[in-house]
Scaffold this motif. Structure first.
Motif, PDB file in Angstrom:
ATOM      1  N   UNK A 178       0.801  -1.052   0.175  1.00  0.00           N
ATOM      2  CA  UNK A 178      -0.356   0.350   0.378  1.00  0.00           C
ATOM      3  C   UNK A 178       0.864   1.084   0.001  1.00  0.00           C
ATOM      4  N   UNK A 179       1.858   1.092   0.800  1.00  0.00           N
ATOM      5  CA  UNK A 179       3.014   2.625   0.632  1.00  0.00           C
ATOM      6  C   UNK A 179       3.593   2.660  -0.681  1.00  0.00           C
ATOM      7  N   UNK A 180       3.876   1.925  -0.960  1.00  0.00           N
ATOM      8  CA  UNK A 180       4.227   1.517  -2.474  1.00  0.00           C
ATOM      9  C   UNK A 180       3.234   2.551  -3.998  1.00  0.00           C
ATOM     10  N   UNK A 181       2.749   2.003  -3.774  1.00  0.00           N
ATOM     11  CA  UNK A 181       1.473   2.702  -4.578  1.00  0.00           C
ATOM     12  C   UNK A 181       0.286   3.902  -4.683  1.00  0.00           C
ATOM     13  N   UNK A 182       0.982   3.874  -3.042  1.00  0.00           N
ATOM     14  CA  UNK A 182       0.235   4.895  -2.348  1.00  0.00           C
ATOM     15  C   UNK A 182       1.107   6.441  -2.834  1.00  0.00           C
ATOM     16  N   UNK A 183       2.311   6.251  -3.519  1.00  0.00           N
ATOM     17  CA  UNK A 183       3.736   6.872  -3.645  1.00  0.00           C
ATOM     18  C   UNK A 183       3.258   7.902  -5.045  1.00  0.00           C
ATOM     19  N   UNK A 184       3.000   7.809  -5.882  1.00  0.00           N
ATOM     20  CA  UNK A 184       2.322   8.287  -7.440  1.00  0.00           C
ATOM     21  C   UNK A 184       1.612   9.337  -6.836  1.00  0.00           C
ATOM     22  N   UNK A 185       0.251   9.068  -5.841  1.00  0.00           N
ATOM     23  CA  UNK A 185      -0.509   9.584  -5.688  1.00  0.00           C
ATOM     24  C   UNK A 185       0.221  11.939  -5.348  1.00  0.00           C
ATOM     25  N   UNK A 186       1.585  11.486  -4.759  1.00  0.00           N
ATOM     26  CA  UNK A 186       1.782  12.170  -4.360  1.00  0.00           C
ATOM     27  C   UNK A 186       2.094  13.876  -5.803  1.00  0.00           C
ATOM     28  N   UNK A 187       2.170  12.828  -6.766  1.00  0.00           N
ATOM     29  CA  UNK A 187       2.285  13.284  -8.395  1.00  0.00           C
ATOM     30  C   UNK A 187       0.978  14.820  -8.622  1.00  0.00           C
ATOM     31  N   UNK A 188      -0.076  14.543  -7.733  1.00  0.00           N
ATOM     32  CA  UNK A 188      -1.509  15.261  -7.336  1.00  0.00           C
ATOM     33  C   UNK A 188      -0.655  16.683  -6.817  1.00  0.00           C
ATOM     34  N   UNK A 189       0.696  16.519  -6.283  1.00  0.00           N
ATOM     35  CA  UNK A 189       1.247  17.888  -5.688  1.00  0.00           C
ATOM     36  C   UNK A 189       1.201  19.244  -7.045  1.00  0.00           C
ATOM     37  N   UNK A 190       1.648  18.307  -8.168  1.00  0.00           N
ATOM     38  CA  UNK A 190       2.288  19.428  -8.727  1.00  0.00           C
ATOM     39  C   UNK A 190       1.465  19.806  -9.461  1.00  0.00           C
ATOM     40  N   UNK A 191       0.075  19.568  -9.389  1.00  0.00           N
ATOM     41  CA  UNK A 191      -1.045  19.896 -10.062  1.00  0.00           C
ATOM     42  C   UNK A 191      -1.314  21.670  -9.480  1.00  0.00           C
ATOM     43  N   UNK A 192      -1.812  22.320  -9.982  1.00  0.00           N
ATOM     44  CA  UNK A 192      -2.577  23.733  -9.741  1.00  0.00           C
ATOM     45  C   UNK A 192      -2.607  23.572  -8.708  1.00  0.00           C
ATOM     46  N   UNK A 193      -4.100  22.477  -8.286  1.00  0.00           N
ATOM     47  CA  UNK A 193      -4.705  23.666  -7.232  1.00  0.00           C
ATOM     48  C   UNK A 193      -4.330  22.975  -5.528  1.00  0.00           C
ATOM     49  N   UNK A 194      -3.051  21.744  -5.909  1.00  0.00           N
ATOM     50  CA  UNK A 194      -2.159  21.393  -5.261  1.00  0.00           C
ATOM     51  C   UNK A 194      -0.696  22.799  -4.957  1.00  0.00           C
ATOM     52  N   UNK A 195      -0.724  23.208  -6.171  1.00  0.00           N
ATOM     53  CA  UNK A 195       0.753  23.179  -6.564  1.00  0.00           C
ATOM     54  C   UNK A 195       0.773  24.734  -5.616  1.00  0.00           C
ATOM     55  N   UNK A 196      -0.286  24.904  -5.195  1.00  0.00           N
ATOM     56  CA  UNK A 196      -0.585  26.976  -4.569  1.00  0.00           C
ATOM     57  C   UNK A 196       0.345  27.023  -3.560  1.00  0.00           C
ATOM     58  N   UNK A 197       0.016  25.902  -2.382  1.00  0.00           N
ATOM     59  CA  UNK A 197       0.752  25.499  -1.457  1.00  0.00           C
ATOM     60  C   UNK A 197       2.019  25.998  -1.300  1.00  0.00           C
ATOM     61  N   UNK A 198       2.864  26.117  -2.668  1.00  0.00           N
ATOM     62  CA  UNK A 198       4.176  26.096  -2.438  1.00  0.00           C
ATOM     63  C   UNK A 198       4.040  27.500  -2.673  1.00  0.00           C
TER      64      UNK A 198
END
Length: 270
Positions: free
Chosen positions: A137-157
């Protein structure tokens, strides 16, 4: 032996993903360059505020003193500067100023890259937290981190939620530390992380406290033999953390806390 082999494969895959995430994210943010002639990746006033605070820390060597240019004249600054205290969570500006001093790179480049590196560390810590329960489960969860690079999440940075991200890093670290196997003097690391969370973004200290209380309750009901040791350990960690944060807590209560409270009231009445 087979188990060990699977562990190393998972670890290398996780490391490879984190490297790709760092390359893609930092590349999007900094255009694959370490230095720039002017700040990049900052899309809102909060980001520039963090940069200003770090620059002030770099220039003065303090995190609680306002800069001279906050006053009408140099003479007035010398007369009144000691009467004011500047409150801002201190971990990020101190780290930024220190690394800038050591590396010689632009402070604004170090500042935003450091926060993105914290995000990468959070992804890594999240992996290890999930791996405590299920490595697949931990390994398959990693790709979800790529969502951060999308605009709605990236604004946190890009919008400057940097103290929040720094505080979350230490919160994640506290969770991992307490879920991992106990070791001698763990309370020292717990106290250090709680202190760092408070001095990064105070609300994460509350979240960490709630997590510790829930962990104590679960331990009491499910593993009562371990409860006394865990309770005493967290008591020592809390006592040590309180001693360390006396000054920043006092500064927070006399500055940001009062200002923030009045602003909330004004917004409520408007």
């Amino acid at each position: 032996k087979m188990r060990s082999k699977e562990y190393y494969v998972s670890a290398w895959l996780a490391l490879f993903f984190l490297a790709v995430f760092l390359f893609l994210g930092a590349g999007k943010l900094l255009d694959h360059q370490l230095t720039h002639p002017s700040p990049v990746g900052m899309m809102a006033a909060d980001a520039f505020t963090h940069n200003w605070v770090a620059q002030n820390t770099y220039d003065t060597g303090y995190v609680d003193q306002p800069p001279n240019y906050a006053f009408p004249s140099q003479k007035e600054a010398e007369q009144k500067a000691d009467s004011y205290k500047l409150f801002h969570p201190s971990v990020l500006p101190l780290l930024t100023a220190s690394i800038t001093q050591l590396s010689g790179l632009n402070l604004y480049d170090i500042n935003i890259f450091l926060v993105f590196f914290f995000i990468v560390l959070m992804v890594a810590i999240s992996y290890f937290i999930l791996a405590q329960f299920n490595e697949t489960l931990a390994l398959f969860s990693l790709p979800f981190a790529l969502l951060f690079l999308q605009r709605k999440f990236f604004i946190a940075l890009s919008w400057g939620w940097w103290d929040f991200l720094t505080g979350e890093l230490f919160l994640f670290a506290i969770v991992l530390l307490l879920l991992a196997e106990k070791f001698p003097l763990r309370y020292l690391f717990t106290a250090a992380l709680i202190t760092a969370a408070f001095m990064s973004h105070g609300v994460e200290t509350i979240y960490a406290t709630v997590f510790i209380i829930l962990l104590l309750m679960l331990t009491f009901f499910l593993e009562r033999k371990e409860f006394r040791g865990l309770f005493l350990e967290q008591l020592k960690a809390a006592a040590m953390a309180l001693v360390i944060i006396i000054y920043p807590l006092n500064l927070f209560l006399k500055t940001w806390s009062k200002i923030g409270g009045s602003q909330i009231l004004n917004m409520s009445y408007s």
